[in-house]
Enzyme design. Structure first.
Site, PDB file in Angstrom:
ATOM      1  N   ASP A   1      47.820  38.676  30.926  1.00 52.66           N
ATOM      2  CA  ASP A   1      47.005  39.395  31.916  1.00 52.66           C
ATOM      3  C   ASP A   1      45.593  38.815  31.891  1.00 52.66           C
ATOM      4  O   ASP A   1      44.994  38.654  30.816  1.00 52.66           O
ATOM      5  CB  ASP A   1      46.970  40.890  31.573  1.00 52.66           C
TER       6      ASP A   1
ATOM      7  N   ASN B   1      36.974  40.083  41.285  1.00 53.28           N
ATOM      8  CA  ASN B   1      37.135  40.455  42.691  1.00 53.28           C
ATOM      9  C   ASN B   1      35.933  41.227  43.218  1.00 53.28           C
ATOM     10  O   ASN B   1      35.458  40.979  44.341  1.00 53.28           O
ATOM     11  CB  ASN B   1      38.405  41.291  42.868  1.00 53.28           C
TER      12      ASN B   1
ATOM     13  N   ASP C   1      41.577  34.903  44.365  1.00 53.61           N
ATOM     14  CA  ASP C   1      42.796  34.118  44.628  1.00 53.61           C
ATOM     15  C   ASP C   1      42.676  32.715  44.041  1.00 53.61           C
ATOM     16  O   ASP C   1      43.659  32.165  43.522  1.00 53.61           O
ATOM     17  CB  ASP C   1      43.050  34.032  46.129  1.00 53.61           C
TER      18      ASP C   1
ATOM     19  N   GLU D   1      47.386  40.317  38.596  1.00 53.81           N
ATOM     20  CA  GLU D   1      46.816  39.257  37.764  1.00 53.81           C
ATOM     21  C   GLU D   1      47.644  39.008  36.509  1.00 53.81           C
ATOM     22  O   GLU D   1      47.161  38.434  35.534  1.00 53.81           O
ATOM     23  CB  GLU D   1      45.367  39.609  37.380  1.00 53.81           C
TER      24      GLU D   1
END
Length: 325
Positions: free
Chosen positions: A200, A208, A217, A243
């Site tokens: 993770d 973000n 992204d 993620e």
């Protein structure tokens, strides 16, 4: 970043493991999914295959018409067909996407054989006015086999497209579950170890929120590429969701799996990701590992790996935690 934790639940990692020397158990995953091959590349491969299939069918039709003309001694009724352009097969996206598929080599060899056989039949028609039955039958069989092989590759490529995560080019969750089921069956038959590592990205929400989803992204794609390029040839990397990534590590016990995951953790932590306006971003991963066993379901294994991942997060992130069976 938080320092790496080498603590496990009852597992003491080896130092400097020679994990590259482990024998490969076999390739059950399409070659494309061992790297990051985006859907655009797979679509290009489909276009290549369809074009070659159409050209092959048209060429065989032209060869048939030409042989009939030669047998009828009707030399002025047409021209000999252009030789099949074999270079169509030896270049293009299909070679990258389908690398390792035995049909690719078989079709390439078959096209060469078929071209030579068609030329021999034309010579026989000119010199004797006959077609050797056995040679003609072999030529037809080869043509049919090539056409069937092309159609099979097209079907497999469509299936591959459905198995790819569109953002990262890694295998998606359905592909992951299929692979884990294969490894679980292998464990039942051969008692071969296999581990699952769940990774993770740390503080990804902050990425973000701070830089926007476009940069987020970019980070996901960059880390996906790094992971795919850094595992053993027969390991598989999947995008689990969001993620999170998942590694399937065949022929790896817990110690070996820890060594692989720790190596990847260090690579990600030292990886600079270019973002807008020449700036760079760094990230890290937390990892949880669990052994895959035929005695428990794949879902149970994923739950244990997820619990180990949660423990890694609780220990400060940027570390690897192993959970015993």
């Amino acid at each position: 970043m938080a320092p790496s934790s080498t603590k496990g639940d009852g597992v003491r990692p080896r130092s400097d493991p020679e994990w590259h020397s482990v024998a490969a158990p076999g390739a059950d995953l399409p070659a494309a999914l061992r790297g990051t091959v985006g859907p655009e590349r797979v679509l290009q491969a489909l276009q290549d295959l369809e074009r070659i299939k159409s050209r092959h069918a048209g060429w065989m039709r032209d060869v048939h018409v030409d042989l009939v003309r030669r047998l009828n001694r009707d030399a002025g009724s047409g021209q000999a067909p252009e030789p099949f352009d074999e270079s169509m097969w030896h270049r293009g996206a299909h070679l990258d996407v389908l690398r390792g598929n035995p049909l690719v080599e078989r079709i390439g060899t078959g096209l060469t054989t078929l071209a030579a056989a068609a030329a021999d039949l034309a010579t026989s028609a000119d010199t004797s006015g006959k077609l050797p039955t056995e040679a003609f039958t072999r030529c037809l069989d080869e043509a049919v086999e090539i056409a069937a092989g092309l159609q099979q590759l097209i079907s497999e490529t469509w299936n591959l497209l459905a198995s790819i995560d569109p953002l990262t080019g890694l295998g998606n969750r359905p592909a992951m579950l299929r692979r884990l089921a294969i490894e679980s069956d292998r464990h039942a038959r051969e008692n071969q170890p296999c581990c699952v590592a769940m990774l993770d990205l740390d503080h990804f929400k902050t990425v973000n929120d701070t830089h926007g989803h476009v940069v987020g992204d970019t980070v996901l794609r960059s880390v996906a590429s790094l992971l795919a390029a850094s595992v053993r040839p027969y390991d598989a990397v999947f995008r689990y969701g969001g993620e999170e990534f998942l590694l399937c590590l065949p022929n790896a016990d817990l110690r070996t799996a820890w060594a692989i995951a720790e190596r990847l953790r260090l690579k990600v932590a030292g990886w600079s990701i270019p973002i807008a306006k020449g700036a760079e971003l760094r990230t890290s991963v937390s990892t949880g590992i669990a052994p895959l066993s035929s005695a428990q379901s794949v879902e149970a294994t994923l739950e244990r790996a997820d619990a180990a991942l949660y423990a890694a997060k609780s220990r400060g992130r940027n570390c690897v935690v192993v959970r015993n069976a």
